[in-house]
Motif scaffolding. Structure first.
Motif, PDB file in Angstrom:
ATOM      1  N   SER A 111      66.481  78.971  -1.690  1.00  0.00           N
ATOM      2  CA  SER A 111      66.143  77.453  -1.930  1.00  0.00           C
ATOM      3  C   SER A 111      67.625  76.924  -2.599  1.00  0.00           C
ATOM      4  N   ALA A 112      68.142  77.791  -3.372  1.00  0.00           N
ATOM      5  CA  ALA A 112      69.486  76.962  -4.070  1.00  0.00           C
ATOM      6  C   ALA A 112      70.621  76.757  -2.979  1.00  0.00           C
ATOM      7  N   GLN A 113      70.488  77.629  -2.043  1.00  0.00           N
ATOM      8  CA  GLN A 113      71.571  77.585  -0.881  1.00  0.00           C
ATOM      9  C   GLN A 113      71.302  76.407   0.085  1.00  0.00           C
ATOM     10  N   ILE A 114      69.871  76.159   0.269  1.00  0.00           N
ATOM     11  CA  ILE A 114      69.462  74.999   1.308  1.00  0.00           C
ATOM     12  C   ILE A 114      69.926  73.976   0.381  1.00  0.00           C
ATOM     13  N   GLN A 115      69.670  73.937  -0.890  1.00  0.00           N
ATOM     14  CA  GLN A 115      69.887  72.440  -1.479  1.00  0.00           C
ATOM     15  C   GLN A 115      71.225  72.387  -1.627  1.00  0.00           C
ATOM     16  N   ARG A 116      72.148  73.495  -1.707  1.00  0.00           N
ATOM     17  CA  ARG A 116      73.520  73.174  -1.823  1.00  0.00           C
ATOM     18  C   ARG A 116      74.041  72.558  -0.516  1.00  0.00           C
ATOM     19  N   LEU A 117      73.385  73.068   0.695  1.00  0.00           N
ATOM     20  CA  LEU A 117      73.865  72.695   1.762  1.00  0.00           C
ATOM     21  C   LEU A 117      73.651  71.242   1.988  1.00  0.00           C
ATOM     22  N   GLU A 118      72.361  70.669   1.464  1.00  0.00           N
ATOM     23  CA  GLU A 118      71.986  69.205   1.840  1.00  0.00           C
ATOM     24  C   GLU A 118      72.866  68.460   0.992  1.00  0.00           C
ATOM     25  N   GLN A 119      73.306  69.117  -0.383  1.00  0.00           N
ATOM     26  CA  GLN A 119      74.296  68.317  -0.997  1.00  0.00           C
ATOM     27  C   GLN A 119      75.642  68.158  -0.406  1.00  0.00           C
ATOM     28  N   ASP A 120      76.120  69.275   0.167  1.00  0.00           N
ATOM     29  CA  ASP A 120      77.406  69.265   0.735  1.00  0.00           C
ATOM     30  C   ASP A 120      77.408  68.142   1.896  1.00  0.00           C
ATOM     31  N   ILE A 121      76.433  68.209   2.908  1.00  0.00           N
ATOM     32  CA  ILE A 121      76.436  67.211   3.925  1.00  0.00           C
ATOM     33  C   ILE A 121      76.052  65.789   3.501  1.00  0.00           C
ATOM     34  N   GLY A 122      75.112  65.685   2.439  1.00  0.00           N
ATOM     35  CA  GLY A 122      74.782  64.538   1.916  1.00  0.00           C
ATOM     36  C   GLY A 122      73.513  63.804   2.427  1.00  0.00           C
ATOM     37  N   ILE A 123      72.704  64.747   3.116  1.00  0.00           N
ATOM     38  CA  ILE A 123      71.441  64.213   3.452  1.00  0.00           C
ATOM     39  C   ILE A 123      70.192  65.334   3.678  1.00  0.00           C
ATOM     40  N   ARG A 124      69.260  64.948   3.363  1.00  0.00           N
ATOM     41  CA  ARG A 124      67.951  65.862   3.442  1.00  0.00           C
ATOM     42  C   ARG A 124      67.705  66.331   4.674  1.00  0.00           C
ATOM     43  N   LEU A 125      67.404  67.793   4.706  1.00  0.00           N
ATOM     44  CA  LEU A 125      67.499  68.289   6.072  1.00  0.00           C
ATOM     45  C   LEU A 125      65.809  68.853   6.290  1.00  0.00           C
ATOM     46  N   LEU A 126      65.309  69.236   5.224  1.00  0.00           N
ATOM     47  CA  LEU A 126      63.983  69.479   5.246  1.00  0.00           C
ATOM     48  C   LEU A 126      62.831  68.943   4.300  1.00  0.00           C
ATOM     49  N   ASN A 127      61.790  68.836   4.891  1.00  0.00           N
ATOM     50  CA  ASN A 127      60.615  68.065   4.175  1.00  0.00           C
ATOM     51  C   ASN A 127      59.917  69.446   3.345  1.00  0.00           C
ATOM     52  N   ARG A 175      51.693  72.082  -0.425  1.00  0.00           N
ATOM     53  CA  ARG A 175      50.512  72.399   0.191  1.00  0.00           C
ATOM     54  C   ARG A 175      50.523  72.374   1.894  1.00  0.00           C
ATOM     55  N   GLN A 176      51.739  72.077   2.532  1.00  0.00           N
ATOM     56  CA  GLN A 176      51.895  71.864   3.748  1.00  0.00           C
ATOM     57  C   GLN A 176      53.062  72.760   4.333  1.00  0.00           C
ATOM     58  N   PRO A 177      53.160  73.048   5.426  1.00  0.00           N
ATOM     59  CA  PRO A 177      54.449  73.896   5.928  1.00  0.00           C
ATOM     60  C   PRO A 177      55.470  73.133   5.928  1.00  0.00           C
ATOM     61  N   VAL A 178      56.783  73.812   5.779  1.00  0.00           N
ATOM     62  CA  VAL A 178      58.173  73.039   5.675  1.00  0.00           C
ATOM     63  C   VAL A 178      58.311  72.743   7.157  1.00  0.00           C
ATOM     64  N   THR A 179      58.949  71.349   7.289  1.00  0.00           N
ATOM     65  CA  THR A 179      59.291  70.749   8.472  1.00  0.00           C
ATOM     66  C   THR A 179      60.552  70.154   8.403  1.00  0.00           C
ATOM     67  N   LEU A 180      60.993  69.787   9.508  1.00  0.00           N
ATOM     68  CA  LEU A 180      62.668  69.214   9.618  1.00  0.00           C
ATOM     69  C   LEU A 180      62.529  67.548   9.517  1.00  0.00           C
ATOM     70  N   THR A 181      63.444  67.220   8.817  1.00  0.00           N
ATOM     71  CA  THR A 181      63.462  65.576   8.696  1.00  0.00           C
ATOM     72  C   THR A 181      64.428  65.452  10.312  1.00  0.00           C
ATOM     73  N   ASP A 182      64.504  64.159  10.530  1.00  0.00           N
ATOM     74  CA  ASP A 182      65.141  63.693  12.076  1.00  0.00           C
ATOM     75  C   ASP A 182      66.420  64.241  11.751  1.00  0.00           C
ATOM     76  N   ALA A 183      67.408  64.196  10.726  1.00  0.00           N
ATOM     77  CA  ALA A 183      68.756  64.767  10.226  1.00  0.00           C
ATOM     78  C   ALA A 183      68.577  66.181  10.579  1.00  0.00           C
ATOM     79  N   GLY A 184      67.608  66.894  10.025  1.00  0.00           N
ATOM     80  CA  GLY A 184      67.516  68.427  10.231  1.00  0.00           C
ATOM     81  C   GLY A 184      67.368  68.706  11.390  1.00  0.00           C
ATOM     82  N   ARG A 185      66.641  68.049  12.593  1.00  0.00           N
ATOM     83  CA  ARG A 185      66.510  68.516  13.918  1.00  0.00           C
ATOM     84  C   ARG A 185      67.966  68.445  14.570  1.00  0.00           C
ATOM     85  N   LEU A 186      68.646  67.478  14.086  1.00  0.00           N
ATOM     86  CA  LEU A 186      69.950  67.161  14.857  1.00  0.00           C
ATOM     87  C   LEU A 186      70.972  68.393  14.326  1.00  0.00           C
ATOM     88  N   PHE A 187      70.849  68.580  12.928  1.00  0.00           N
ATOM     89  CA  PHE A 187      71.704  69.461  12.440  1.00  0.00           C
ATOM     90  C   PHE A 187      71.266  70.987  12.930  1.00  0.00           C
TER      91      PHE A 187
END
Length: 298
Positions: free
Chosen positions: A34-50, A54-66
């Motif tokens: 989890s810490a590595q994914i958060q760091r990745l999102e911080q490095d590129i400056g956008i949220r990749l995962l929702n 209570r629900q499965p993890v999903t991709l954001t629009d930016a996450g799908r492109l990335f």
């Protein structure tokens, strides 16, 4: 800066859509993942995962492109790793080869390439026709890696060469030349002829052959036409400009209007050598040289 580990962590989470399952698959703690994914999102400056407990993890629009780019990047990294490992073993890379015409007509070059391709299919081969003196310059400068050359008594500093082919000599002349009516010739038969030969601004080369032929026939051979290679020499000979003393393998070049005759009293052989740098750093080049020297019949 994004690294390959972050990309692998991210793509695994996307495949599992569950942090705990992804962590188990990666054999890391879920908190570390989890810490590595958060760091990745911080490095590129956008949220990749929702993320929602209570629900499965999903991709954001930016996450799908990335994700598409991350998968492609990991494939490139894997390919680079494979190529690097192959290159270290001489199984990948580039080998640049220079050759004189007799390297082709004698079959020496094709035999080397055929054998090498069997065990080194991922090595790219580049070949270029080049006269012997030019090959020595190109080897020294790194323009080529291996040369199929006419041997010399001495080679430029840093180069070495090994004989790979020996051939007898023939005379090539136009079909309507007066000597063409004979099935064999003696050295003395050639005393009044004008000779065509590849010869460069050096003491060695086929000029030595003509000197030896003259000595055998009791005359001084006259070099009428100096050319770059035997292809040019045979072309001139077929047009009646003179005769050429050639390696036997040159018969394999079909040229209209030319014929070949042996010289019965001239026991002189010529050679081809494979030249390379003494201290070669490329594993692929070293492998080519080593395999070529093991070919039968060289």
């Amino acid at each position: 800066m994004i690294d390959a580990r972050q990309l692998r962590y991210f793509t695994t989470v996307v495949e599992e859509l569950h942090f705990a399952k992804a962590a188990d698959r990666l054999n890391v703690a879920q908190s570390a993942l989890s810490a590595q994914i958060q760091r990745l999102e911080q490095d590129i400056g956008i949220r990749l995962l929702n993320r929602n407990k209570r629900q499965p993890v999903t991709l954001t629009d930016a996450g799908r492109l990335f994700h598409a780019e991350a998968v492609a990047a990991l494939r490139h990294i894997e390919r680079a790793d494979q190529v690097g490992r192959l290159a270290a073993r001489g199984l990948a890379g580039i080998v640049r080869i220079g050759f004189v015409a007799s390297g082709v007509s004698s079959g020496v070059l094709s035999r080397m390439l055929r054998q090498f391709r069997i065990t080194h299919a991922n090595v790219r081969i580049e070949v270029v026709a080049m006269e012997t003196p030019r090959q020595f310059e190109a080897l020294s400068s790194g323009e080529i890696d291996v040369g199929i050359v006419r041997p010399r008594r001495e080679y430029p500093s840093g180069l070495t060469a090994t004989i790979v082919q020996t051939e007898r000599l023939l005379v090539a002349m136009a079909n309507d030349h007066p000597l063409a009516a004979r099935s064999t010739l003696s050295a003395n038969d050639l005393k009044d002829e004008s000779f065509i030969s590849p010869q460069f601004d050096e003491d060695e080369g086929f000029g030595e052959v003509l000197s030896a032929l003259g000595a055998a026939g009791g005359f001084l051979a006259f070099l009428e036409h100096r050319v770059q290679d035997f292809i040019a020499a045979i072309s001139l000979a077929s047009a009646g400009y003179g005769i050429v003393v050639v390696p036997e393998s040159m018969r394999n070049f079909t040229q209209p209007g030319i014929c070949f005759r042996p010289i019965t009293d001239f026991d002189f052989s010529v050679h081809l050598a494979m030249a390379s740098r003494r201290r070669e750093l490329s594993p692929a080049v070293r492998a080519f040289v080593e395999e070529s020297l093991t070919l039968p019949g060289r």
